[in-house]
Design a protein around this motif. Structure first.
Motif, short mmCIF file in Angstrom:
data_model
loop_
_atom_site.label_atom_id
_atom_site.label_comp_id
_atom_site.label_asym_id
_atom_site.label_seq_id
_atom_site.Cartn_x
_atom_site.Cartn_y
_atom_site.Cartn_z
N TRP A 1 -5.76 49.77 -66.43
CA TRP A 1 -5.63 50.28 -67.78
C TRP A 1 -4.51 51.32 -67.77
N ALA A 2 -3.90 51.48 -68.93
CA ALA A 2 -2.82 52.45 -69.09
C ALA A 2 -1.71 52.24 -68.07
N LEU A 3 -1.19 51.01 -68.01
CA LEU A 3 -0.02 50.76 -67.17
C LEU A 3 1.16 51.52 -67.75
N HIS A 4 1.84 52.31 -66.93
CA HIS A 4 2.88 53.17 -67.49
C HIS A 4 4.13 53.29 -66.65
N ALA A 5 4.28 52.50 -65.59
CA ALA A 5 5.50 52.56 -64.80
C ALA A 5 5.65 51.28 -64.00
N MET A 6 6.89 50.94 -63.67
CA MET A 6 7.20 49.76 -62.86
C MET A 6 8.43 50.03 -62.01
N ALA A 7 8.63 49.18 -61.02
CA ALA A 7 9.81 49.27 -60.16
C ALA A 7 10.10 47.88 -59.60
N ILE A 8 11.37 47.62 -59.28
CA ILE A 8 11.78 46.35 -58.66
C ILE A 8 12.16 46.67 -57.22
N PRO A 9 11.28 46.37 -56.25
CA PRO A 9 11.48 46.83 -54.88
C PRO A 9 12.36 45.93 -54.02
N CYS A 10 12.40 44.65 -54.32
CA CYS A 10 13.14 43.68 -53.52
C CYS A 10 13.24 42.39 -54.33
N PRO A 11 14.06 41.42 -53.91
CA PRO A 11 14.20 40.19 -54.69
C PRO A 11 12.86 39.48 -54.88
N GLY A 12 12.58 39.09 -56.13
CA GLY A 12 11.40 38.31 -56.44
C GLY A 12 10.12 39.09 -56.55
N ARG A 13 10.17 40.40 -56.62
CA ARG A 13 8.96 41.22 -56.69
C ARG A 13 9.07 42.26 -57.80
N LEU A 14 7.90 42.68 -58.30
CA LEU A 14 7.79 43.74 -59.29
C LEU A 14 6.58 44.58 -58.95
N ILE A 15 6.75 45.89 -58.88
CA ILE A 15 5.65 46.82 -58.65
C ILE A 15 5.22 47.38 -60.01
N ARG B 1 17.06 50.02 -64.58
CA ARG B 1 17.65 48.74 -64.18
C ARG B 1 17.58 48.57 -62.66
N GLY B 2 17.00 47.45 -62.24
CA GLY B 2 16.90 47.16 -60.82
C GLY B 2 18.15 46.52 -60.26
N LYS B 3 18.26 46.52 -58.94
CA LYS B 3 19.42 45.95 -58.25
C LYS B 3 19.24 44.50 -57.87
N TYR B 4 18.02 43.98 -58.02
CA TYR B 4 17.71 42.61 -57.62
C TYR B 4 17.04 41.85 -58.76
N PRO B 5 17.03 40.51 -58.66
CA PRO B 5 16.16 39.75 -59.56
C PRO B 5 14.71 40.08 -59.26
N GLY B 6 13.92 40.25 -60.30
CA GLY B 6 12.52 40.62 -60.11
C GLY B 6 11.58 39.43 -60.09
N ALA B 7 10.34 39.65 -60.43
CA ALA B 7 9.31 38.60 -60.40
C ALA B 7 9.62 37.51 -61.42
N ARG B 8 9.22 36.27 -61.08
CA ARG B 8 9.44 35.14 -61.97
C ARG B 8 8.15 34.36 -62.27
N LEU B 9 7.14 34.48 -61.44
CA LEU B 9 5.93 33.68 -61.59
C LEU B 9 4.79 34.41 -62.28
N GLY B 10 4.77 35.72 -62.18
CA GLY B 10 3.69 36.49 -62.77
C GLY B 10 2.42 36.49 -61.95
N LYS B 11 2.51 36.12 -60.69
CA LYS B 11 1.34 36.06 -59.81
C LYS B 11 1.16 37.39 -59.09
N VAL B 12 -0.05 37.94 -59.14
CA VAL B 12 -0.35 39.19 -58.43
C VAL B 12 -0.51 38.88 -56.95
N VAL B 13 0.32 39.47 -56.12
CA VAL B 13 0.30 39.24 -54.67
C VAL B 13 -0.70 40.16 -53.99
N TRP B 14 -0.71 41.41 -54.37
CA TRP B 14 -1.65 42.35 -53.81
C TRP B 14 -1.83 43.55 -54.74
N GLY B 15 -2.91 44.27 -54.53
CA GLY B 15 -3.17 45.52 -55.21
C GLY B 15 -3.49 46.59 -54.19
#
Length: 416
Positions: A391-405, A62-76
């Protein structure tokens, strides 16, 4: 006549309420279905958005902030081709990202330090023969702890760019994801030696327990801690017999209780009331989601089969998210076992993927090449396919408001 109509209304209403449950809780008292969660203070861990693999020592995801809402990839971020499976990120209070991976051709663990703009800030070679299940942990005193090298060493990287002198356990180990105590004690299971052990911050072994054969080698399997720090929970594979959910006394290593779950699964998660959630074998032999009380008593289990390979996530209102069987639904339960809703993802959900939930109850899951998001009522917010070699996405994190890693085997992405 009115009396008959009234009684019929009562019977129908009762039947509707009963049918909305996934399975009757086994506790003696019926309580409200939502159990508000509180952030559990943990002085040994950094006060940051995502200090370790599943967000906290309870593995709530569980993250401490609201995460992504648009689904747009900002960077890789993929500076080099990675060899073998990578691990999850840890995120500091200034949103700096720490990611450990092994670079092709190099028998050493490398810690990458990345800004929220996606640019590499530092690359720190740590030690030889990286073990895949290691993830960085951000400690309260400002350093990054990396565990899991085959030489049995623990490495600390400080914010000034220095790598501390590693301390070793005396021989080569493969280490699963650790538990972290309130006082900074690290709880480990070296797979090769079939034991559990506790190591204090100075690198001294505090206790060992050799009664168990250990945790099954599985992606994302971490030890979990009770809210008061007194219990350590692990899914244990017996030498003979079914796997068990085992509670250890964190101070002594003595087994307090154990219950057979009969299924190899992802990390157990613990809520703010000390209830433990994990996968167990149901009556029909299929994996189901189960909840156990702090004393090991079975509170409830789902009638819907679930996927054992993906973690569960616990939202701030106590809702528990879990994926159904392969190709099945995403399931949302309240903390008493009622099935609140289920929704069919566009892509297969049951894999060694990941579930995380943000501060507003939006749940994200990663499977194969895509990330999908639903709000707390089961409405789809977006589907985002990762570009490049995803391929094989297996982890995520919520780093700051409005973002998802999002973490894959060879790259990480940031979504808004």
């Amino acid at each position: 006549m009115r009396r008959v109509v009234f009684l019929s209304f009562v019977v129908v209403s009762w039947a509707l309420v009963w049918c909305t449950r996934d399975k009757t809780p086994l506790g003696p008292v019926e309580r409200a279905g939502l159990c508000p969660q509180q952030e559990i203070p943990w002085p040994s861990i950094a006060n940051s958005p995502w200090p370790m693999m599943w967000a906290d020592p309870q593995c709530t995801a569980r993250g401490k902030y609201p995460g992504a809402r648009l689904g747009k990839v900002v960077w890789g971020f993929a500076p080099v081709r990675m060899d073998g499976e990578c691990v999850n990120v840890a995120v500091a209070g200034d949103c700096t990202i720490y990611w450990a991976a092994r670079v092709t051709g190099a028998l050493q663990l490398t810690l990458f330090v990345i800004g929220m703009d996606g640019r590499e800030r530092a690359r720190v070679p740590l030690g030889p023969k990286y073990q895949d299940s290691s993830s960085p942990i951000l400690l309260a005193h400002g350093s990054v702890l990396v565990i899991g090298c085959r030489d049995g060493a623990f490495y600390e990287y400080t914010r000034d760019g220095q790598v501390g002198t590693p301390f070793c356990l005396g021989r080569s180990y493969e280490l699963t994801g650790p538990g972290v105590g309130l006082d900074g004690t690290i709880y480990l299971h070296p797979r090769e030696d079939h034991l559990f052990l506790a190591v204090n911050p100075q690198g001294q072994v505090v206790w060992t327990n050799t009664e168990k054969a250990g945790i099954r080698k599985a992606t994302g399997t971490w030890l979990s801690m009770s809210p008061d720090g007194q219990r350590l929970y692990a899914l244990v594979e017996e030498v003979s017999g079914p796997p068990q959910l085992t509670a250890f006394d964190a101070q002594t290593g003595v087994i307090v209780w154990e219950v057979p779950v009969g299924w190899h699964a992802a990390s157990p998660a613990v809520d703010a009331y000390g209830n433990v959630y994990c996968v167990k074998q149901g009556d029909a032999g299929k994996p189901v989601l189960a909840s156990f009380g702090p004393d090991g008593s079975l509170r409830w289990e789902s009638s819907r089969p679930v996927c054992p390979y993906t973690n569960v996530a616990i939202a701030g209102d106590g809702r528990v998210y879990a994926p159904a069987e392969r190709g099945g639904d995403l399931l949302c339960f309240d903390c008493e076992g009622h099935l609140l809703w289920s929704v069919r993802p566009l892509f297969g959900l049951c894999s060694e993927g990941a579930l995380v939930v943000d501060s507003e109850g939006v749940v994200y899951f990663a499977a194969d090449r895509s990330v999908e998001a639903f709000d707390r009522d089961g409405r789809r917010l977006f589907v985002s396919e990762m570009p490049g070699n995803a391929w094989a996405l297996h982890a995520m994190a919520i780093p700051c408001p409005g973002r998802l890693i999002v973490v894959g085997d060879a790259q990480i992405w940031c979504i808004e």
